[in-house]
Design an enzyme around this catalytic site. Structure first.
Site, PDB file in Angstrom:
ATOM      1  N   TRP A 102       1.017  -1.226  -0.404  1.00 25.77           N
ATOM      2  CA  TRP A 102       0.118  -0.032  -0.050  1.00 25.77           C
ATOM      3  C   TRP A 102       0.407   1.133  -0.162  1.00 25.77           C
ATOM      4  O   TRP A 102       0.734   2.261  -0.796  1.00 25.77           O
ATOM      5  CB  TRP A 102      -0.842  -0.125   1.155  1.00 25.77           C
ATOM      6  CG  TRP A 102      -1.670  -1.280   0.640  1.00 25.77           C
ATOM      7  CD1 TRP A 102      -1.831  -2.207   1.967  1.00 25.77           C
ATOM      8  CD2 TRP A 102      -2.701  -1.742  -0.068  1.00 25.77           C
ATOM      9  NE1 TRP A 102      -2.672  -3.019   1.175  1.00 25.77           N
ATOM     10  CE2 TRP A 102      -3.587  -2.730   0.686  1.00 25.77           C
ATOM     11  CE3 TRP A 102      -3.201  -1.220  -1.071  1.00 25.77           C
ATOM     12  CZ2 TRP A 102      -4.528  -3.389  -0.555  1.00 25.77           C
ATOM     13  CZ3 TRP A 102      -4.200  -1.436  -1.870  1.00 25.77           C
ATOM     14  CH2 TRP A 102      -4.971  -2.354  -1.359  1.00 25.77           C
ATOM     15  N   ASP A 172      -2.003   5.830   6.962  1.00 26.93           N
ATOM     16  CA  ASP A 172      -3.662   5.058   6.429  1.00 26.93           C
ATOM     17  C   ASP A 172      -3.397   3.954   7.497  1.00 26.93           C
ATOM     18  O   ASP A 172      -3.218   3.156   8.300  1.00 26.93           O
ATOM     19  CB  ASP A 172      -2.882   3.914   5.126  1.00 26.93           C
ATOM     20  CG  ASP A 172      -3.530   3.362   4.596  1.00 26.93           C
ATOM     21  OD1 ASP A 172      -4.676   2.641   4.796  1.00 26.93           O
ATOM     22  OD2 ASP A 172      -3.265   2.702   3.513  1.00 26.93           O
ATOM     23  N   LYS A 196     -12.370  -2.902   5.473  1.00 22.33           N
ATOM     24  CA  LYS A 196     -11.620  -3.861   6.814  1.00 22.33           C
ATOM     25  C   LYS A 196     -12.468  -4.254   7.527  1.00 22.33           C
ATOM     26  O   LYS A 196     -12.729  -5.223   8.445  1.00 22.33           O
ATOM     27  CB  LYS A 196     -10.384  -3.528   6.643  1.00 22.33           C
ATOM     28  CG  LYS A 196      -9.437  -2.963   5.484  1.00 22.33           C
ATOM     29  CD  LYS A 196      -9.615  -4.091   3.931  1.00 22.33           C
ATOM     30  CE  LYS A 196      -8.686  -3.827   2.796  1.00 22.33           C
ATOM     31  NZ  LYS A 196      -8.008  -2.858   2.837  1.00 22.33           N
TER      32      LYS A 196
END
Ligand SMILES: *Cc1c(COP(=O)(O)O)cnc(C)c1O
Length: 361
Positions: A102, A172, A196
Site C-alpha cells: 500500500w 493509512d 476491512k
C-alpha cells in the site's frame, strides 16, 4: 446454510447483529415505506443517519472540535493522491515510510503527480517482514505518511513513530481502523477504507485536524479538495448513502460492545489463538514476520510447500473456513481477524491448525 468463518482480507466479515438490523430495515426503514438506498441524501432522515455516523466516529475516538470527520469515495487508493495534492505544496516534501504494497502505491501516485518525495524509511530490504524503528525526514517535510497495518505482509505498528515536533503525521489505517485505542492527537490525519474493519466497501473515513486542513492547497478540482468535502458536510456530491448507513450500524455495534478497549481485548484474544497455533507447531507453520511487529488483524504464515498450503486452504474450506489464501505477492496463508470476526471463528481456526498438523505433520 450456516454462515462460514470468514477470514477474508477485505471486503470482510460484518457483525451478524449488523446484518440482521440492516435486513430488518431494508424493505421499510423505520416506517418510511422505503429503504435507505432509495432516500434522497438531502432528506432530513438521511441527514440524521450521516450526522449520527459522524458523531459515532467522534465518540469512539474521543475527538474534540479540533477534528473533522469526512466520508469520501475512491477508497484508500484515492487518498494516495489526495494527500499529496492537498498537502505537498509550496515546496514542501511528502515523506513516506515504505512498509509494503500500500505504501508502494502511495509512493507511485506521488511520482505520477510529479511532486517531491522522500523515503523516510523502508522495510523492503527484508521483504517487508518488520516495521522500521527509525526514520530520517527530509528538509521542509509536508508530512510523514505511514501505513499502520500492512494488510498483505502482516505487520502492524504497535507504537506510534516519534515524529519531530511540527511535522504532521498521516496514517493509512485502512486495515486496523478502530481495532484498538489510539492517541489520535498524535495524528494530523487518519484515513481508512471502511471495508476491512467498519463496514462494506464504498466509503473511506477521513479524520483530519482542522488546523491541518486549513493548510491544504486551494483551488484544487472539487472532488480532490478536502476543504470542499468538509464545507459541504461530505455531501458535495451524492455520498455512498447505504455504505455510510452500514458504517453507522457497525459503529453502534462497537459502542454496544464497550468501545475500543473491549474491541482491542477481543482482537488480542483472537490473534493469540492463531499465533499460539503457529508458535507451538515446531515449525510446521512459520510466521512470515518479526514477532514484535506481528499484525493483530492479518496473520500471515507459511507451510513447508505450496502444495501443503493448497491442501491446508482446501481442507479449511471443507471445515467451513474461507479466505485463508495469502496475497499473491507474499504467498502462503493469511487469516484476517478484523473487529467483526467472532472469537469462536479464531478458536476454530487454531483448532483446525492443530488437527491438520497431526494429520499431515
Ligand atoms: C485495502 C487497503 C487499501 C486500499 O483500499 P481501497 O479501498 O481498495 O482503495 C489501502 N491501504 C491499506 C492499508 C489497505 O488495507
Amino acid at each position: 446454510m450456516e454462515r462460514v468463518h470468514n477470514f477474508n482480507a477485505g471486503p470482510a466479515v460484518l457483525p451478524e447483529e449488523v446484518l440482521r438490523e440492516a435486513q430488518a430495515d431494508l424493505f421499510n426503514y423505520k416506517g418510511m415505506g422505503l429503504s435507505v438506498m432509495e432516500m434522497s441524501h438531502r432528506s432530513k432522515e438521511y441527514q440524521a443517519i450521516i450526522d449520527e455516523t459522524h458523531a459515532a466516529v467522534k465518540r469512539i475516538y474521543n475527538l474534540g472540535d479540533d477534528y473533522d470527520v469526512l466520508f469520501l469515495q475512491g477508497g484508500a487508493s484515492m487518498q494516495f493522491l489526495m494527500v499529496p495534492m492537498n498537502f505537498a505544496h509550496e515546496g514542501k516534501i511528502a515523506n513516506i515510510i515504505h512498509t509494503g504494497v500500500w505504501s508502494k502505491k502511495a509512493i507511485g501516485e506521488i511520482k505520477k503527480l510529479g511532486l517531491p518525495l522522500h523515503l523516510a524509511a523502508s522495510s523492503e530490504d527484508k521483504n517487508h517482514s518488520y516495521i522500521p524503528k527509525t526514520h530520517t525526514l527530509s528538509e521542509n517535510p509536508a508530512y510523514l505518511h505511514i501505513t499502520t497495518n500492512n494488510t498483505i505482509y502482516g505487520t502492524e505498528w504497535h507504537h506510534d513513530p516519534i515524529v519531530k515536533a511540527g511535522v504532521p503525521l498521516i496514517a493509512d489505517m485502512s486495515s486496523n481502523f478502530m481495532s484498538k485505542p489510539i492517541d489520535v492527537q498524535k495524528y494530523s490525519m487518519i484515513y481508512a477504507g471502511a471495508q476491512k474493519n467498519v463496514g462494506p466497501a464504498g466509503v473511506v473515513v477521513v479524520i483530519i485536524k482542522k488546523d491541518f486542513l486549513a493548510t491544504a492547497k486551494q483551488g484544487l478540482p472539487s472532488m480532490m479538495d478536502y476543504n470542499v468535502a468538509a464545507s459541504n458536510g461530505s455531501m458535495f456530491n451524492t455520498p455512498p448513502t447505504f455504505t455510510i448507513y452500514m458504517v453507522g450500524l457497525v459503529l453502534k455495534w462497537i459502542e454496544a460492545m464497550g468501545g475500543l478497549d473491549k474491541v482491542a481485548l477481543n482482537n488480542q484474544a483472537k490473534a493469540k489463538y492463531i499465533y499460539d497455533a503457529i508458535d507451538s507447531s515446531n515449525g510446521f507453520y512459520k510466521g512470515n514476520v518479526e514477532k514484535e511487529d506481528r499484525s493483530l488483524m492479518n496473520i500471515t504464515f507459511r507451510l513447508a510447500t505450496e502444495d501443503m498450503e493448497a491442501l491446508f486452504i482446501s481442507e479449511a474450506k471443507k471445515a467451513g473456513m474461507i479466505g485463508l489464501k495469502g496475497h499473491r505477492l507474499s504467498g502462503g496463508c493469511r487469516a484476517s481477524t478484523y473487529n467483526s470476526l467472532p472469537l469462536p471463528a479464531a478458536h476454530a481456526l487454531a483448532q483446525f491448525m492443530g488437527e491438520f498438523m497431526k494429520k499431515n505433520g
